[in-house]
Scaffold this motif. Structure first.
Motif, PDB file in Angstrom:
ATOM      1  N   ARG A   1       0.854  -1.187   0.000  1.00 17.89           N
ATOM      2  CA  ARG A   1       0.000   0.000   0.000  1.00 17.89           C
ATOM      3  C   ARG A   1       0.887   1.233   0.000  1.00 17.89           C
ATOM      4  O   ARG A   1       2.040   1.182   0.423  1.00 17.89           O
ATOM      5  CB  ARG A   1      -0.966   0.000   1.176  1.00 17.89           C
ATOM      6  CG  ARG A   1      -0.283  -0.109   2.525  1.00 17.89           C
ATOM      7  CD  ARG A   1      -1.225   0.034   3.689  1.00 17.89           C
ATOM      8  NE  ARG A   1      -2.242  -0.998   3.682  1.00 17.89           N
ATOM      9  CZ  ARG A   1      -3.259  -1.038   4.508  1.00 17.89           C
ATOM     10  NH1 ARG A   1      -3.403  -0.098   5.418  1.00 17.89           N
ATOM     11  NH2 ARG A   1      -4.138  -2.000   4.458  1.00 17.89           N
ATOM     12  N   TRP A   2       0.320   2.347  -0.474  1.00 16.56           N
ATOM     13  CA  TRP A   2       1.094   3.585  -0.581  1.00 16.56           C
ATOM     14  C   TRP A   2       1.071   4.386   0.715  1.00 16.56           C
ATOM     15  O   TRP A   2       2.007   5.137   0.990  1.00 16.56           O
ATOM     16  CB  TRP A   2       0.556   4.443  -1.722  1.00 16.56           C
ATOM     17  CG  TRP A   2       0.668   3.778  -3.051  1.00 16.56           C
ATOM     18  CD1 TRP A   2      -0.344   3.318  -3.838  1.00 16.56           C
ATOM     19  CD2 TRP A   2       1.873   3.449  -3.743  1.00 16.56           C
ATOM     20  NE1 TRP A   2       0.152   2.738  -4.977  1.00 16.56           N
ATOM     21  CE2 TRP A   2       1.516   2.810  -4.950  1.00 16.56           C
ATOM     22  CE3 TRP A   2       3.223   3.638  -3.474  1.00 16.56           C
ATOM     23  CZ2 TRP A   2       2.448   2.361  -5.876  1.00 16.56           C
ATOM     24  CZ3 TRP A   2       4.165   3.193  -4.391  1.00 16.56           C
ATOM     25  CH2 TRP A   2       3.784   2.566  -5.574  1.00 16.56           C
ATOM     26  N   GLY A   3       0.027   4.233   1.487  1.00 14.23           N
ATOM     27  CA  GLY A   3      -0.076   4.973   2.730  1.00 14.23           C
ATOM     28  C   GLY A   3      -1.104   4.333   3.633  1.00 14.23           C
ATOM     29  O   GLY A   3      -1.880   3.475   3.203  1.00 14.23           O
ATOM     30  N   SER A   4      -1.091   4.731   4.888  1.00 13.63           N
ATOM     31  CA  SER A   4      -2.088   4.230   5.831  1.00 13.63           C
ATOM     32  C   SER A   4      -2.351   5.302   6.881  1.00 13.63           C
ATOM     33  O   SER A   4      -1.535   6.191   7.097  1.00 13.63           O
ATOM     34  CB  SER A   4      -1.627   2.922   6.486  1.00 13.63           C
ATOM     35  OG  SER A   4      -0.431   3.136   7.209  1.00 13.63           O
ATOM     36  N   CYS A   5      -3.516   5.175   7.499  1.00 11.61           N
ATOM     37  CA  CYS A   5      -3.934   6.148   8.497  1.00 11.61           C
ATOM     38  C   CYS A   5      -4.632   5.420   9.632  1.00 11.61           C
ATOM     39  O   CYS A   5      -5.419   4.500   9.397  1.00 11.61           O
ATOM     40  CB  CYS A   5      -4.893   7.152   7.845  1.00 11.61           C
ATOM     41  SG  CYS A   5      -5.630   8.317   8.994  1.00 11.61           S
ATOM     42  N   THR A   6      -4.330   5.813  10.852  1.00  9.80           N
ATOM     43  CA  THR A   6      -5.047   5.317  12.024  1.00  9.80           C
ATOM     44  C   THR A   6      -5.779   6.514  12.622  1.00  9.80           C
ATOM     45  O   THR A   6      -5.185   7.303  13.373  1.00  9.80           O
ATOM     46  CB  THR A   6      -4.069   4.688  13.050  1.00  9.80           C
ATOM     47  OG1 THR A   6      -3.268   3.720  12.397  1.00  9.80           O
ATOM     48  CG2 THR A   6      -4.822   4.048  14.202  1.00  9.80           C
ATOM     49  N   PRO A   7      -7.064   6.693  12.249  1.00 13.92           N
ATOM     50  CA  PRO A   7      -7.798   7.883  12.700  1.00 13.92           C
ATOM     51  C   PRO A   7      -7.835   8.055  14.214  1.00 13.92           C
ATOM     52  O   PRO A   7      -7.751   9.182  14.712  1.00 13.92           O
ATOM     53  CB  PRO A   7      -9.205   7.671  12.130  1.00 13.92           C
ATOM     54  CG  PRO A   7      -8.996   6.806  10.931  1.00 13.92           C
ATOM     55  CD  PRO A   7      -7.864   5.877  11.325  1.00 13.92           C
ATOM     56  N   SER A   8      -7.937   6.938  14.957  1.00  8.56           N
ATOM     57  CA  SER A   8      -8.026   7.050  16.418  1.00  8.56           C
ATOM     58  C   SER A   8      -6.762   7.661  17.020  1.00  8.56           C
ATOM     59  O   SER A   8      -6.815   8.328  18.053  1.00  8.56           O
ATOM     60  CB  SER A   8      -8.296   5.681  17.042  1.00  8.56           C
ATOM     61  OG  SER A   8      -7.231   4.795  16.735  1.00  8.56           O
ATOM     62  N   GLU A   9      -5.620   7.447  16.377  1.00  7.93           N
ATOM     63  CA  GLU A   9      -4.343   8.012  16.855  1.00  7.93           C
ATOM     64  C   GLU A   9      -3.973   9.287  16.118  1.00  7.93           C
ATOM     65  O   GLU A   9      -3.073  10.012  16.523  1.00  7.93           O
ATOM     66  CB  GLU A   9      -3.208   6.999  16.659  1.00  7.93           C
ATOM     67  CG  GLU A   9      -3.371   5.698  17.408  1.00  7.93           C
ATOM     68  CD  GLU A   9      -2.302   4.686  17.018  1.00  7.93           C
ATOM     69  OE1 GLU A   9      -1.437   5.019  16.187  1.00  7.93           O
ATOM     70  OE2 GLU A   9      -2.347   3.568  17.538  1.00  7.93           O
ATOM     71  N   GLY A  10      -4.615   9.509  14.963  1.00  4.31           N
ATOM     72  CA  GLY A  10      -4.255  10.657  14.129  1.00  4.31           C
ATOM     73  C   GLY A  10      -2.932  10.479  13.437  1.00  4.31           C
ATOM     74  O   GLY A  10      -2.261  11.451  13.085  1.00  4.31           O
ATOM     75  N   SER A  11      -2.532   9.225  13.215  1.00  2.00           N
ATOM     76  CA  SER A  11      -1.222   8.980  12.600  1.00  2.00           C
ATOM     77  C   SER A  11      -1.355   8.600  11.130  1.00  2.00           C
ATOM     78  O   SER A  11      -2.245   7.845  10.748  1.00  2.00           O
ATOM     79  CB  SER A  11      -0.473   7.885  13.359  1.00  2.00           C
ATOM     80  OG  SER A  11      -1.186   6.672  13.301  1.00  2.00           O
ATOM     81  N   ILE A  12      -0.455   9.152  10.332  1.00  2.00           N
ATOM     82  CA  ILE A  12      -0.387   8.869   8.905  1.00  2.00           C
ATOM     83  C   ILE A  12       1.001   8.366   8.586  1.00  2.00           C
ATOM     84  O   ILE A  12       2.001   8.925   9.048  1.00  2.00           O
ATOM     85  CB  ILE A  12      -0.698  10.145   8.083  1.00  2.00           C
ATOM     86  CG1 ILE A  12      -2.167  10.531   8.256  1.00  2.00           C
ATOM     87  CG2 ILE A  12      -0.345   9.961   6.611  1.00  2.00           C
ATOM     88  CD1 ILE A  12      -2.546  11.843   7.599  1.00  2.00           C
ATOM     89  N   ARG A  13       1.058   7.290   7.798  1.00  2.00           N
ATOM     90  CA  ARG A  13       2.324   6.711   7.387  1.00  2.00           C
ATOM     91  C   ARG A  13       2.324   6.586   5.864  1.00  2.00           C
ATOM     92  O   ARG A  13       1.350   6.118   5.277  1.00  2.00           O
ATOM     93  CB  ARG A  13       2.516   5.337   8.020  1.00  2.00           C
ATOM     94  CG  ARG A  13       2.632   5.410   9.539  1.00  2.00           C
ATOM     95  CD  ARG A  13       2.310   4.108  10.245  1.00  2.00           C
ATOM     96  NE  ARG A  13       1.001   3.560   9.961  1.00  2.00           N
ATOM     97  CZ  ARG A  13      -0.147   3.980  10.499  1.00  2.00           C
ATOM     98  NH1 ARG A  13      -0.145   4.976  11.353  1.00  2.00           N
ATOM     99  NH2 ARG A  13      -1.301   3.409  10.192  1.00  2.00           N
ATOM    100  N   LEU A  14       3.415   7.026   5.232  1.00  2.00           N
ATOM    101  CA  LEU A  14       3.556   6.890   3.788  1.00  2.00           C
ATOM    102  C   LEU A  14       4.683   5.921   3.473  1.00  2.00           C
ATOM    103  O   LEU A  14       5.726   5.930   4.130  1.00  2.00           O
ATOM    104  CB  LEU A  14       3.872   8.233   3.120  1.00  2.00           C
ATOM    105  CG  LEU A  14       2.835   9.341   3.192  1.00  2.00           C
ATOM    106  CD1 LEU A  14       3.209  10.467   2.247  1.00  2.00           C
ATOM    107  CD2 LEU A  14       1.442   8.853   2.878  1.00  2.00           C
TER     108      LEU A  14
END
Length: 198
Positions: A118-131
């Motif tokens: 995958r190109w990116g991911s997000c964990t809304p509960s933590e507010g974290s974004i990873r590319l």
């Protein structure tokens, strides 16, 4: 009035400004013709404008071709500049302000090396974004699209109509998706040993 060295007598110039092709990263292209310039063509960014310097004798067709070549060259140079995590976070904040009225506020934005499917991911509960590190070196508009995609997940968790309406605000969404689909398709092609298939 002091003489302007760029517009001094005997060196007439013509300057034209136009809208760039979508996805070029600049809001306008200014072409400056100079009778002093014989063969060389150069280009640089000036704020949100791209300035292309060409010889005055060039035809309109040559001008169009060189503008396209120089836009590609600038984009390639810019894509080689790898953003660090702090710059990536700043970019995410700017994109959120520009496209989502600042409503998407990530707690962290960073590059990771463990995302190969995958190109990116997000964990809304933590507010974290990873590319994914695989995006490094790709054109800026592609990285921006992936950042916006993940920022949108802070506002809408799934991929329903509401989510895609958010991304409609970004004018290069379809172009970026096409670029990423092309990268995935190229990775799936059979890799022949050198010298075979030529």
């Amino acid at each position: 009035m002091p003489a302007d060295p760029l517009h001094s007598a005997g060196t007439p110039q013509r300057s034209t400004t136009s809208q760039p092709p979508s996805g070029s990263g600049a809001s306008a292209i200014e072409v400056r013709r100079s009778s002093r310039r014989r063969r060389t063509v150069s280009a640089y960014r000036e704020g949100d404008r791209t300035v292309v310097l060409i010889p005055a004798r060039m035809s309109e067709a040559e001008e169009q071709r060189w503008v396209s070549v120089m836009l590609d060259k600038l984009a390639a140079q810019e894509s080689k500049r790898v953003l660090g995590d702090a710059q990536l976070s700043e970019r995410a904040q700017r994109l959120s302000a520009q496209y989502f009225d600042g409503r998407a506020r990530p707690a962290s934005v960073r590059w990771v090396t463990n995302q190969n499917t995958r190109w990116g991911s997000c964990t809304p509960s933590e507010g974290s974004i990873r590319l994914s590190h695989r995006l490094q070196g790709m054109p800026e508009y592609v990285v921006d699209y992936v950042l916006l995609h993940e920022l949108a997940h802070l506002l809408v968790p799934g991929h329903g109509p509401r989510f895609w309406r958010l991304l409609e605000a970004y004018p290069r969404t379809e172009r970026a998706k096409g670029y990423l689909e092309g990268v995935v398709a190229a990775d799936r092609l059979p890799h022949l040993p050198p010298g075979r298939g030529e």
